[in-house]
Design a protein around this motif. Sequence first.
Motif, PDB file in Angstrom:
ATOM      1  N   CYS A 286       0.320  -1.436   0.373  1.00  0.00           N
ATOM      2  CA  CYS A 286      -0.522   0.371  -0.240  1.00  0.00           C
ATOM      3  C   CYS A 286       0.841   1.572   0.290  1.00  0.00           C
ATOM      4  CB  CYS A 286      -0.525   0.017   1.494  1.00  0.00           C
ATOM      5  SG  CYS A 286      -1.287   1.474   1.050  1.00  0.00           S
TER       6      CYS A 286
ATOM      7  N   ARG B 284      -0.272   4.510   0.394  1.00  0.00           N
ATOM      8  CA  ARG B 284      -0.369   4.925   1.734  1.00  0.00           C
ATOM      9  C   ARG B 284      -0.441   4.605   2.718  1.00  0.00           C
ATOM     10  NH1 ARG B 284      -1.544   6.241   5.150  1.00  0.00           N
ATOM     11  NH2 ARG B 284      -3.113   7.560   6.478  1.00  0.00           N
ATOM     12  N   CYS B 285      -0.224   3.341   2.295  1.00  0.00           N
ATOM     13  CA  CYS B 285       0.062   2.913   4.913  1.00  0.00           C
ATOM     14  C   CYS B 285       1.765   3.042   4.742  1.00  0.00           C
ATOM     15  CB  CYS B 285      -0.179   2.228   4.586  1.00  0.00           C
ATOM     16  SG  CYS B 285      -2.360   2.346   4.649  1.00  0.00           S
TER      17      CYS B 285
ATOM     18  N   CYS C 226      -6.081  -1.584  -0.029  1.00  0.00           N
ATOM     19  CA  CYS C 226      -5.840  -1.755   0.809  1.00  0.00           C
ATOM     20  C   CYS C 226      -7.360  -1.898   1.592  1.00  0.00           C
ATOM     21  CB  CYS C 226      -5.115  -0.411   0.704  1.00  0.00           C
ATOM     22  SG  CYS C 226      -4.758  -0.583   2.852  1.00  0.00           S
TER      23      CYS C 226
ATOM     24  N   CYS D 231      -7.775   1.556   4.216  1.00  0.00           N
ATOM     25  CA  CYS D 231      -7.563   2.908   3.436  1.00  0.00           C
ATOM     26  C   CYS D 231      -7.826   3.170   1.957  1.00  0.00           C
ATOM     27  CB  CYS D 231      -5.435   3.420   3.137  1.00  0.00           C
ATOM     28  SG  CYS D 231      -4.989   3.317   2.114  1.00  0.00           S
TER      29      CYS D 231
HETATM   30 ZN   LIG Z   1      -3.608   1.722   3.006  1.00  0.00          ZN
END
Ligand SMILES: [Zn+2]
Length: 939
Positions: free
Chosen positions: A199, A201-202, A368, A371
């Motif tokens: 991911c 973003r994470c 994900c 998110c």
């Molecule tokens: Zn994520």
Amino acid sequence: MPHDLPKAYDPGAIEARWAEYWVREKLFHVETPAAPAGSQAGVAGGGEKAPAEARQETFTITLPPPNVTGNLHMGHMLEHTEIDIIVRWKRMSGIPTLWLPGTDHAGIATQLMVERQLASESKSRRQIGREAFIARVWDWKQHYGGVILQQMKRLGASVDWSREYFTMDQRMSRAVREAFVRLYEEGLIYRGKYIVNWCPRCITAVSDLEVVHEETQGKIWEIRYPVVGLTNEYIVVATTRPETMLGDTAVAVNSSDERYRHLHGKNVLLPLLNREIPIITDDILANPEFGTGAVKVTPSHDPNDFEAGLRNNLPQIEVMNEVAQMNQNAGPYRGLDRFEARQKVLEDLESGGFLVGAKDYVVPLGKCDRCKTIVEPRLSTQWFVKIQPLADRAIEVVENGDIKFVPENYARTYFEWMRNIHDWCISRQLWWGHRIPAWHCKQCGEIIVARETPSEAKCKCGGELTQDNDVLDTWFSSGLLPCSALGWPDDTPDLDAFYPTTLLITGFDILFFWVARMIMMNCHFMRSFKKGDVPFRNVYIHGLIRDAERQKMSKTKGNVVDPIEIIEKYGTDAVRFTLAAMAAPGTDIAFSESRTESYRAFANKIWNAARFLFMNVDRAQESGLWSLDEFRRSRIAAGAPSLSPELGRQDGSKGVSGFSAATLEDRWILSRFNRVAQEVDEALSAYRFHEAAHVVYHFFWGEYCDWYLELIKPRLAAEDRDEARIAYENLISIFEGALRLLSPFMPFITEELWHAVYDGKPPRKSIAVARYPQGDSEQMNAEAETEMAILQDLITAVRNIRAELKVEPRQKLAIEIFAEPGIRTLVERNRGAVERLANVEGIAFVEQSLAKAAGARSTARFDVRVLYERKIDTAAERDRLSKELAKLTQELTRATGQLSNEAFLSKAPANVVEGLKKRKAEVEVLVQKTTEALGELGA
Ligand SMILES: [Zn+2]
Ligand SMILES: [Zn+2]
């Protein structure tokens, strides 16, 4: 006066008080049963057989640890209700019972929560640094974490709070490190380059199970790659992610595909980057039936290509960084976000003449779970558990029945997954979690895995050691439950007493995440445990809660039921009872508030019955007729821990049963009580919560409140004082027993009334530790039950006729009965009760069937007719009889069908089949009688 109960039942007023009492009195704390002499671990040798079977039986359930970030939702409410019913029932049955509570640190969920908090202060975790961030998380946990456990306390979950754990506390951390180090030393943990779901973003790897796939309308583009050395010769490949072509290291075709045979061993020129890559044959990757039969191979950005790359020794070229931006290997696209790069790549392919076309295509887009960012397959160095050796044993223990799934079909799902299992990527690029106990040498690259942080932060080579940045997947620590929660790796008395646990009740959604991992990890680490390696013997998978229209509850649909709201409205008991009454194994629950409303009415009914009872008891006490206090004292003196009918028998002291079966209704209610106790026991043993709830409900409301109370009333005022006393004792005994019967389902109201029965001086601290009624076959009386059923039928029939004829309630009427002599005698003997409850004056027996008479009812055993002046409305009567006939015919068809259905006959319990046969015979008689009556009316 302790007996003046408030007029109306108000759950809000009593629940909080008892919930607090149960926690304060540590009522659900269970002492560790002492190990039988000589069976202590390590002492058992010496040739003598350790008396392992002498150990006391225990019952243990591990609470599926809710996330520390969690709030109670209906799913928890169902799960906790089911567990609590089983646990309370077992505890009351005299077995040392442990419900083990705890919360999960929930790595990514908690980290996100605190990151959001930081963001609201315009800070980020990277700004404040790892140590400060982790301190913030602990701080957050202190203030907001574990709401769910507070809610559980308020809802009276009967867990042992003294054994509460948190998956990040010291004890659990030690277990996690021990497990990691042992697996590493056994060669079952390794580090490797691997393609993982990432991911951006994470900025972490996410497991397959944390990726949600959504079918999305996308496109598939066809691109032509020129063959090197041949003019005007191309291979066309297709892709949904054109930007990844920048990382291609081959084009694969099937070895049997004639179209490409002449190109084997040649190269193509990768457009845009002008890199030469080989044409290879790979029969796993390239399917001649699909598209052009040629596929691009991008080992660093696709899991299947990754495997193909390993098979064919292809280089791995990564073209993106950890936030999914193109890197230096992407040439001119460097610095672009992946989706910007896609556009640019397509434009350039188009203008270079490489783009053949584009088609609409449904892409199962992986996102994900946390998110909802689109995950990117990414090559990275991760820690893995080599899973096959663990999976083998985990499959075996389910195959050989050491672990049983209910419903059984979940075992099949489990096997399917376990037989196709991949190594488990256990590292997560998070800060909140169990940090991996590995230290890297910056200088020589040595990796040291150790239980303790190395005392000198230096490697053998003199280089500096730093701890691995990653933390473990949350499921690694919860996978160690329940052995870790009972003290593993130490050989604790709790582990000895409570492991293997008895039962796990959980949802299907974490069957693989959690249940399978617990089986694998516990079987591995407990493999030499003398009582067996499995973490639990039984797994019950509960259903989902849906809304009344069977729709999944979701925030977007706005149909989510908040358990706390509904509890505030109806009380915990009513909500619990609703869930239990609908919880048939293997089915989802369509939750509707109207059911809860009716179980709230059930609680009211019981409350009112208690008020009636106490009012009479108090009156009897004042007049000196009978004293509950004295009765109670004599019962306790006789060694019975409570007033119940069957408890005297426990000690073999039948004489003090506290119940004298003086009349038919006494014999009947005593028989029903014992039979219901047996039925509840059988139903709960098979997790048929709905059946158990149903029989208790029917007994308490239908049989005790509606019938027994009414039947016994005159005896309470009998002139013969002994007769009156017996009536009081019976009434109270059964009521007290029924409270215990209901207690696991409705713990609050039963606790309140149980204390009231004893005038606030109960023999035990709580009904929850009183004895659960056990069905005693000696006290079952089939004859009394049959006789009472006939009288009930008769009274109900007369009531129904009266209602149809719209007879004024006050007007008493005479009835005529046609029946065989045995039934006549029965009615004769119970004439008073029939007259009173059916509002009848005068019963005559006739020699002729009354089936065809106006104002009459027929059953298989008797005909009854109400003598009433008013003219019978022939049309209405014909209408009624026709409807009746239709209903009966339908029932007959259904019964006949069921009784000739092999599948039904092989599954249904014998008593059900027996009952159905009996009923079928009855219905046949009724059909005949109704048909005759219709004929008589001139239909
Ligand atoms: Zn994520
Ligand atoms: Zn070194």
